[in-house]
Design an enzyme around this catalytic site. Structure first.
Site, PDB file in Angstrom:
ATOM      1  CG  HIS A 347       0.495   6.427   6.850  1.00 43.65           C
ATOM      2  ND1 HIS A 347      -0.204   5.582   6.016  1.00 43.65           N
ATOM      3  CD2 HIS A 347       1.180   5.630   7.696  1.00 43.65           C
ATOM      4  CE1 HIS A 347       0.044   4.323   6.351  1.00 43.65           C
ATOM      5  NE2 HIS A 347       0.886   4.328   7.357  1.00 43.65           N
ATOM      6  CE  LYS A 535     -13.011   9.918   1.148  1.00 46.15           C
ATOM      7  NZ  LYS A 535     -11.901   9.025   0.870  1.00 46.15           N
ATOM      8  NE  ARG A 536      -8.467  11.320   9.355  1.00 43.78           N
ATOM      9  CZ  ARG A 536      -7.691  12.346   9.012  1.00 43.78           C
ATOM     10  NH1 ARG A 536      -7.815  13.497   9.622  1.00 43.78           N
ATOM     11  NH2 ARG A 536      -6.757  12.212   8.091  1.00 43.78           N
ATOM     12  CE  LYS A 541      -9.233  12.049   5.058  1.00 45.16           C
ATOM     13  NZ  LYS A 541      -8.577  11.079   4.168  1.00 45.16           N
ATOM     14  CB  THR A 643      -7.547   1.839   2.088  1.00 40.79           C
ATOM     15  OG1 THR A 643      -8.065   2.416   3.284  1.00 40.79           O
ATOM     16  CG2 THR A 643      -6.030   1.754   2.176  1.00 40.79           C
ATOM     17  CE  LYS A 647     -11.027  -0.451   3.319  1.00 41.11           C
ATOM     18  NZ  LYS A 647     -10.935   0.548   4.381  1.00 41.11           N
TER      19      LYS A 647
END
Length: 798
Positions: A347, A535-536, A541, A643, A647
């Site tokens: 991952h 998100k985290r 990110k 993901t 969504k």
């Protein structure tokens, strides 16, 4: 029980009175939730037993999905939906004066996961059951999840996530199926006429108690199982030492998701967790298998074991130990069975995220497992030597054990028959860079399985009005076959359908705006662009890039009376790991910026910043249907897949993102006109990392707007101590901006300008939104799981 509205009402009232010994008029919402949950669990019990019996009778090969996380979210609503009884229950409760939505709100999100890894596992379980595939989850029953997040004075504060405070109506404790797991101790070797015998003596023994939860397939009578293991003191513990200390240390194994590993005790606890999970899970699987089979020689043809990331990699040496030490197999046969049973999903492309365990911790805690890993490494390195004689550097880089550490990703690759990435670009990077040496050695092991999401939760349940609107237009074939969402494409130019899609989105935005007002007291404009990054919290990110852009917009609005933007609400939601100092500073920055902007009379009608506290699945189900723009802005090459992007797409948001992870495949599906991309490509990022040449300071000096916002981190622009955001400032300039925030800033600003222009043309925006929905079927987890079933696990419908 759920056949008609009246039958349900009668059963519900009777069940309530039996459970609580009082009249319905005295009921509370938590009691009503427990009553309904108990009814659902009882209702599925027959089909649950039948599913297991059918799999046994048909001798079906079964998959067991091992994951350290399962981020399930609330289960009542999705279970009612999958059983096809939601309408009956809703109507029956309404006649009793009860709102089903209020009952659902009583459920606490299960504290069994944190982010994308756990949510993917939950989506996969849903798809396995809904496709009638024999596949089950294996995890840990954490007493506390990661943490409940509170924002106090802009800072993240962590509180215990006590999701089991009022019990868990969905679980069944199976104490009779408990397993003993051993730690520490010594290995005694006995020499006889046959093979060497290894006995684990003087060990600390822990009892793993299973709790089973039903995984309900969509309207198909298939009920698979999520088995969660809880650590409890063992009756077989040798009588020595401090009993209370033993009890505390034992229960700590399943106490918290991701215990703090910044000290050696925390590292030992994490390793204990990982071995506890795989040892209990594998012993149980082998025990179940032997009830219906005389020997284990065919085990790999009847059982597939999948390890979700490196946390369960100890399944490889543990299965070897069980086969050899407990069932007398020789090494070669045990290795053949093990490597043909186990498959592995990677991952990450971040080398620091690939687990490594110091031998000094591993060997004393897991002495027999260490011996097996050492032997695996020895045999494997001999094979490397045969192929690469004299190339010590290559062998050193590929070894499982080197420089005093055990490399878990290397063990996963060597001990499995399949290694998959989770998006095409991710898999390509693994093969061409991160795991190139392994790909050269094992070219047939590597494959791609692009992630997916369950459309049942993320569209049908989370956005029922949109689901209804879609079915009115194209029929409901897409519910069973989500790829049929592509039939919506002609409606992207249909004025009537566009208007309906607009009204659904508007009502979702209105509902979210009401929720924000209730939670924060902040009023947001439901006509503004809802621009969402949830998100985290992690540096790669790049929530920071988003923040710097908002600061840029704020500065422009303050300084240039001719500058205008489409009204914009920027929405953030994220948890930072408790020990991740930098990420927690980013949260403080977001909240500090929000306080400054939201109170400014000059900009408050054009710009708002919202940080949603304690982001979780149940909140995501409200936020995602309301979003207009999906921020997916990770540094190219760093996000394996994502993901959340899927969504948002499925709910009609348009992606603003880098060409990273699954964004690349979304771009391929929707076409360049229906996604906003910017920034460096993965190849460019990798070239900078390989060859150097990036100097962040140049962007700071040459872009006046960028210079201004960076200086504002430390020049008193914010009403905080002068040093508050120095860490962030230094990360950009002193540490040369590891994730290329400054490099991508200019193209990010321009991409946002295009978003604003497109949004102002409502007809054009709705066309983009509908095309995204129509193309989202490709990203259903049903497709992903069918690929796993056909190409990795070899399982078929039961």
């Amino acid at each position: 029980m759920f056949s008609t509205k009246d039958a349900f009402k009668q059963q519900f009232l009777e069940k309530y009175e039996i459970m609580y010994g009082k009249s319905f008029e005295e009921s509370t919402l938590p009691e009503l939730y427990n009553t309904l949950g108990q009814m659902v669990r009882e209702y599925v019990s027959h089909a649950w037993i039948e599913t297991n019996e059918r799999n046994r009778a048909n001798h079906k090969k079964q998959t067991y999905y091992f994951s350290i996380e399962f981020l399930l979210g609330r289960l009542l609503g999705s279970n009612l939906l999958n059983l096809g009884v939601q309408d009956v229950v809703e109507a029956g409760l309404k006649e009793l004066g009860v709102d089903l939505r209020e009952v659902e709100e009583q459920e606490v999100d299960a504290g069994l996961g944190n982010g994308g890894l756990g949510r993917l596992a939950a989506c996969f379980l849903d798809s396995l059951a809904s496709l009638s595939l024999p596949g089950h989850g294996v995890g840990i029953r954490y007493k506390h999840g990661l943490f409940d997040q509170r924002i106090i004075d802009g800072y993240q504060v962590e509180l215990p996530e006590q999701w089991l405070r009022n019990g868990n109506v969905w679980e069944i404790r199976k104490a009779s199926q408990s397993i003993e797991v051993k730690f520490g101790g010594d290995i005694q070797v006995s020499y006889g006429n046959g093979p060497l015998m290894f006995h684990h003596i003087n060990a600390e023994t822990v009892t793993a108690v299973p709790y089973d939860m039903p995984v309900i397939g969509y309207e198909n009578k298939t009920i698979n199982t999520l088995r969660l293991w809880s650590a409890e003191p063992s009756q077989f513990r040798p009588d020595k030492g401090d009993v209370m200390k033993y009890k505390r240390e034992t229960e700590a194994i399943s106490e918290f998701l991701y215990p703090d590993d910044s000290h050696i005790e925390g590292k030992i606890l994490r390793l204990k967790q990982q071995y506890f999970l795989v040892s209990a899970g594998l012993k149980n699987i082998v025990r179940t298998y032997l009830k219906n089979n005389d020997h284990l020689s065919d085990f790999h043809n009847k059982v597939a074991i999948h390890i979700n990331d490196t946390h369960p990699v100890l399944a490889i040496p543990e299965l070897m130990r069980i086969l050899m030490d407990e069932h007398g197999m020789g090494w070669e046969e045990a290795w053949h069975i093990t490597t043909n049973t186990i498959s592995y999903t990677n991952h990450t492309t971040l080398s620091e995220a690939l687990e490594k365990w110091p031998i000094s911790i591993f060997k004393p805690l897991l002495p027999r497992i260490y011996m097996i890993v050492e032997e695996i490494n020895e045999r494997y390195c001999r094979g490397l030597w045969d192929k690469y004689t004299g190339d010590w550097k290559r062998i050193e880089e590929m070894a499982i054990i080197a420089h005093g550490v055990i490399k878990m990703a290397h063990l996963a690759i060597v001990g499995s028959h399949s290694v998959n990435g989770v998006a095409k670009i991710h898999t390509d990077i693994l093969k061409e860079r991160e795991m190139k040496l392994f790909y050269d050695y094992y070219p047939t092991k590597f494959n791609n399985k692009t992630n997916g999401i369950t459309h049942r939760r993320w569209l049908i349940k989370a956005n029922p009005e949109l689901a209804r609107t879609i079915s009115e237009a194209i029929g409901d074939k897409w519910i069973a076959k989500p790829e049929h969402l592509s039939a919506l494409l002609p409606f992207a130019n249909d004025a009537g359908f566009k208007q309906k899609a607009y009204e659904v989105k508007y009502q979702n935005k209105l509902a979210f705006a009401r929720q924000i007002k209730q939670l924060t007291g902040i009023a947001i404009d439901e006509h503004s662009i809802f621009d969402v990054q949830v998100k985290r919290l992690h540096a790669y990110k790049r929530q920071l890039l988003n923040i710097l852009h908002i600061m840029y917009l704020y500065n422009r609005l303050q300084e240039d009376s001719n500058f205008s933007i489409t009204p914009h609400t920027f929405i953030f939601g994220a948890k930072a790991s408790p020990g991740y100092y930098y990420a927690k500073k980013i949260i403080k920055l977001i909240n500090t910026l929000a306080a400054k902007i939201n109170d400014d009379p000059k900009t408050k009608d054009l710009l708002k910043v919202i940080f949603v506290e304690n982001y979780r699945v149940s909140l995501a189900e409200t936020i995602i249907p309301a979003a207009d723009v999906s921020e997916q802005i990770s540094t190219a090459s760093k996000e394996a897949s994502g993901t959340g992007n899927m969504k948002f797409m499925m709910n009609g948001a348009v992606t603003l993102g880098t060409m990273d992870g699954a964004n690349v495949e979304i771009h391929e599906e929707v076409g360049p006109g229906n996604i906003f991309t910017f920034g460096l490509t993965a190849e460019q990022v990798l070239a900078y990392q390989r060859n150097g040449g990036y100097r962040a300071i140049e962007y700071y000096h040459h872009d006046q707007s960028l210079n201004q916002v960076i200086n504002q981190l430390i020049n008193g622009f914010f009403p905080v101590p002068a040093h508050e955001f120095e860490t962030i400032y230094d990360s950009l300039l002193v540490q040369n901006d590891e994730y290329f925030v400054l490099k991508d800033f200019g193209t990010y600003v321009r991409a946002h300008e295009k978003v604003g222009e497109a949004y102002r043309n409502r007809d054009q925006w709705l066309e983009k939104s509908i095309i995204n929905i129509a193309k989202s079927g490709r990203f259903s987890s049903d497709r992903t799981i069918q690929e796993y079933a056909d190409e990795i696990w070899g399982i078929t419908r039961s």
